[in-house]
Design a protein around this motif. Structure first.
Motif, PDB file in Angstrom:
ATOM      1  N   GLU A  75       0.991  -1.316   0.024  1.00 39.09           N
ATOM      2  CA  GLU A  75      -0.079  -0.131   0.058  1.00 39.09           C
ATOM      3  C   GLU A  75       0.811   1.246  -0.120  1.00 39.09           C
ATOM      4  O   GLU A  75       0.611   2.371  -0.568  1.00 39.09           O
ATOM      5  N   ILE A  76       1.977   1.170   0.818  1.00 39.26           N
ATOM      6  CA  ILE A  76       2.794   2.381   0.735  1.00 39.26           C
ATOM      7  C   ILE A  76       3.457   2.626  -0.589  1.00 39.26           C
ATOM      8  O   ILE A  76       3.468   3.725  -1.225  1.00 39.26           O
ATOM      9  N   PHE A  77       3.821   1.662  -1.107  1.00 35.92           N
ATOM     10  CA  PHE A  77       4.376   1.618  -2.652  1.00 35.92           C
ATOM     11  C   PHE A  77       3.422   2.089  -3.643  1.00 35.92           C
ATOM     12  O   PHE A  77       3.459   2.796  -4.478  1.00 35.92           O
ATOM     13  N   SER A  78       2.069   1.701  -3.280  1.00 39.89           N
ATOM     14  CA  SER A  78       0.746   2.008  -4.259  1.00 39.89           C
ATOM     15  C   SER A  78       0.669   3.833  -3.832  1.00 39.89           C
ATOM     16  O   SER A  78       0.360   4.446  -5.002  1.00 39.89           O
ATOM     17  N   LEU A  79       0.697   4.274  -2.940  1.00 44.09           N
ATOM     18  CA  LEU A  79       0.677   5.831  -2.507  1.00 44.09           C
ATOM     19  C   LEU A  79       1.687   6.495  -3.068  1.00 44.09           C
ATOM     20  O   LEU A  79       1.364   7.547  -3.661  1.00 44.09           O
ATOM     21  N   THR A  80       2.863   5.890  -3.017  1.00 48.71           N
ATOM     22  CA  THR A  80       4.004   6.680  -3.821  1.00 48.71           C
ATOM     23  C   THR A  80       3.877   6.817  -5.384  1.00 48.71           C
ATOM     24  O   THR A  80       4.037   7.859  -5.738  1.00 48.71           O
ATOM     25  N   LEU A 121      -5.345  17.438  -0.154  1.00 48.78           N
ATOM     26  CA  LEU A 121      -5.141  19.040   0.193  1.00 48.78           C
ATOM     27  C   LEU A 121      -3.686  19.171   0.572  1.00 48.78           C
ATOM     28  O   LEU A 121      -3.315  20.032  -0.038  1.00 48.78           O
ATOM     29  N   ILE A 122      -3.127  18.399   1.517  1.00 46.34           N
ATOM     30  CA  ILE A 122      -1.959  18.557   2.025  1.00 46.34           C
ATOM     31  C   ILE A 122      -1.059  18.293   0.855  1.00 46.34           C
ATOM     32  O   ILE A 122       0.058  19.099   0.757  1.00 46.34           O
ATOM     33  N   THR A 123      -1.005  17.210   0.485  1.00 46.83           N
ATOM     34  CA  THR A 123      -0.271  16.835  -0.761  1.00 46.83           C
ATOM     35  C   THR A 123      -0.381  17.860  -2.150  1.00 46.83           C
ATOM     36  O   THR A 123       0.655  17.973  -2.642  1.00 46.83           O
ATOM     37  N   MET A 124      -1.444  18.118  -2.442  1.00 43.24           N
ATOM     38  CA  MET A 124      -1.578  19.103  -3.480  1.00 43.24           C
ATOM     39  C   MET A 124      -0.856  20.617  -3.149  1.00 43.24           C
ATOM     40  O   MET A 124      -0.490  21.245  -4.105  1.00 43.24           O
ATOM     41  N   PHE A 125      -0.678  20.700  -1.927  1.00 43.73           N
ATOM     42  CA  PHE A 125      -0.225  22.012  -1.587  1.00 43.73           C
ATOM     43  C   PHE A 125       1.339  21.740  -1.984  1.00 43.73           C
ATOM     44  O   PHE A 125       1.872  22.668  -2.291  1.00 43.73           O
ATOM     45  N   PHE A 126       2.047  20.738  -1.571  1.00 44.01           N
ATOM     46  CA  PHE A 126       3.317  20.464  -1.839  1.00 44.01           C
ATOM     47  C   PHE A 126       3.750  20.566  -3.484  1.00 44.01           C
ATOM     48  O   PHE A 126       4.508  20.857  -3.994  1.00 44.01           O
ATOM     49  N   VAL A 289       2.068   9.062   7.112  1.00 43.39           N
ATOM     50  CA  VAL A 289       2.529   8.177   6.386  1.00 43.39           C
ATOM     51  C   VAL A 289       2.157   8.296   4.817  1.00 43.39           C
ATOM     52  O   VAL A 289       2.752   8.422   3.875  1.00 43.39           O
ATOM     53  N   ALA A 290       0.636   8.464   4.690  1.00 43.21           N
ATOM     54  CA  ALA A 290       0.125   8.723   3.503  1.00 43.21           C
ATOM     55  C   ALA A 290       0.630  10.389   3.034  1.00 43.21           C
ATOM     56  O   ALA A 290       0.981  10.138   1.597  1.00 43.21           O
ATOM     57  N   VAL A 291       0.904  11.321   3.687  1.00 44.06           N
ATOM     58  CA  VAL A 291       1.343  12.331   3.093  1.00 44.06           C
ATOM     59  C   VAL A 291       2.948  12.272   2.706  1.00 44.06           C
ATOM     60  O   VAL A 291       3.089  12.878   1.432  1.00 44.06           O
ATOM     61  N   LEU A 292       3.605  11.627   3.281  1.00 46.59           N
ATOM     62  CA  LEU A 292       4.735  11.404   3.081  1.00 46.59           C
ATOM     63  C   LEU A 292       5.104  10.563   1.634  1.00 46.59           C
ATOM     64  O   LEU A 292       5.816  11.109   0.858  1.00 46.59           O
ATOM     65  N   CYS A 293       4.221   9.689   1.546  1.00 49.70           N
ATOM     66  CA  CYS A 293       4.358   8.779   0.218  1.00 49.70           C
ATOM     67  C   CYS A 293       3.763   9.518  -0.787  1.00 49.70           C
ATOM     68  O   CYS A 293       4.416   9.504  -2.035  1.00 49.70           O
TER      69      CYS A 293
END
Length: 334
Positions: A75-80, A121-126, A289-293
């Motif tokens: 799942e972490i790989f998929s998130l990335t 929203l968090i990841t779209m900011f980055f 974890v989700a935000v980092l990936c």
């Protein structure tokens, strides 16, 4: 159809205008065939699609290994990978990144809409901020135009984030599914109406900067509302509206959109995350974890997309975007 400038001869292996036009038409008709297949499959075989999605999640769940923030390694790989793909698309078109992130979290990983909205929203900011740096260096932001857009978008982002946090999960999920279908139809219509970008790809028009404050505020207001309610950057609406209503060339419109998106995703993201943590929609470690990936992949993808945007035919990316939005929207609704 664009003509090759008379003062520049065709390079070896470079297709002429007729070949380019034919390729675009072939892609457009191929899109119709793909959409027809997806719609038929969703209507008559949606149970099979649901079964396949459950099977994939079941297989992923059976993989043993270390879990981080309750996510398994697959799942972490998929998130990335989802973050990388969404950031790349956002960097090229200035839109679609948040849409694909939420759709992936809902359809592929089976996450809750409130969790998906906050992470998006968090990841779209980055990803927006990352791509914006490149566009600012190229001096593509029309600063005299974005002021009213930023003001209106900031206000409606606050309102939208509050509304989106109060409605029920199933209602918000179905709203997002309907929006996916609308966006797919809207992008497909743009492909057929302007396949060679003769309208939306024209050079900078001096009257663009002088367009009335009210129209720019309306575009910004819609931009912020979509961002707040659905948890997307809003570029899927803001970029085309600038092109059509304000006569802004595509790269300038993308740059303006990225600037506004960077500001409003920070505002709406703060409200949504604070609300979600307060009522227990998700935990801090799972969100981190989700935000980092997703965020890490989005940062890399946005940089690649912003740099390769002039080398890749946007029509190809739009065709892929339409297929993905239709498939995700139908999967969510059916």
């Amino acid at each position: 159809m664009r003509n090759v400038p008379h003062n520049r001869p065709l390079e070896v292996g470079e297709p002429d205008d007729d070949v380019r036009h034919t390729r675009r038409r072939v892609l457009a008709f191929s899109l119709v065939g793909l959409l027809f297949f997806v719609i038929v499959l969703a209507i008559f075989e949606h149970a099979a699609v649901d079964h396949a999605a459950i099977t994939v999640r079941h297989l992923v769940g059976r993989v043993r290994g270390i879990t981080v923030g309750s996510f398994t390694r697959p799942e972490i790989f998929s998130l990335t990978i989802m973050g990388l793909s969404a950031g790349f698309l956002s960097g090229i078109l200035g839109m679609g990144g948040g849409v694909l992130k939420i759709a992936g979290l809902l359809v592929l990983l089976g996450q809750d809409i409130f969790f998906a909205r906050a992470i998006s929203l968090i990841t779209m900011f980055f990803s927006s901020a990352s791509a914006l740096i490149h566009y600012i260096r190229l001096d593509l932001v029309i600063w005299r135009m974005v002021g009213p857009m930023v003001a209106a978008a900031s206000l409606t982002a606050i309102v939208g984030a509050t509304i989106g946090s109060q409605v029920s999960g199933p209602t918000l999920t179905h709203l997002f599914g309907i929006f996916l279908l609308f966006q797919g139809l809207n992008t497909m219509a743009l492909i057929f109406a302007d396949p060679d970008e003769q309208i939306t790809g024209e050079g900078f028009a001096s009257q663009a900067g002088g367009t009335g404050w009210g129209l720019r505020a309306v575009i910004g207001g819609l931009h912020g509302m979509l961002c707040g309610v659905l948890g997307i950057s809003g570029g899927v609406i803001a970029t085309p509206m600038q092109q059509v209503m304000l006569h802004v060339p595509v790269r300038h419109a993308v740059a303006n959109t990225l600037l506004v998106s960077t500001i409003i995703t920070a505002i709406a993201g703060t409200i949504v995350v604070w609300t979600g943590l307060g009522r227990g929609d998700f935990t801090v470690d799972r969100a981190l974890v989700a935000v980092l990936c997703l965020g890490g992949g989005a940062l890399v993808g946005a940089q690649l997309g912003s740099r390769l945007g002039t080398r890749i035919d946007p029509l190809i990316v739009r065709v892929l975007f339409v297929v993905l939005t239709f498939a995700a929207g139908l999967s969510i609704l059916f």
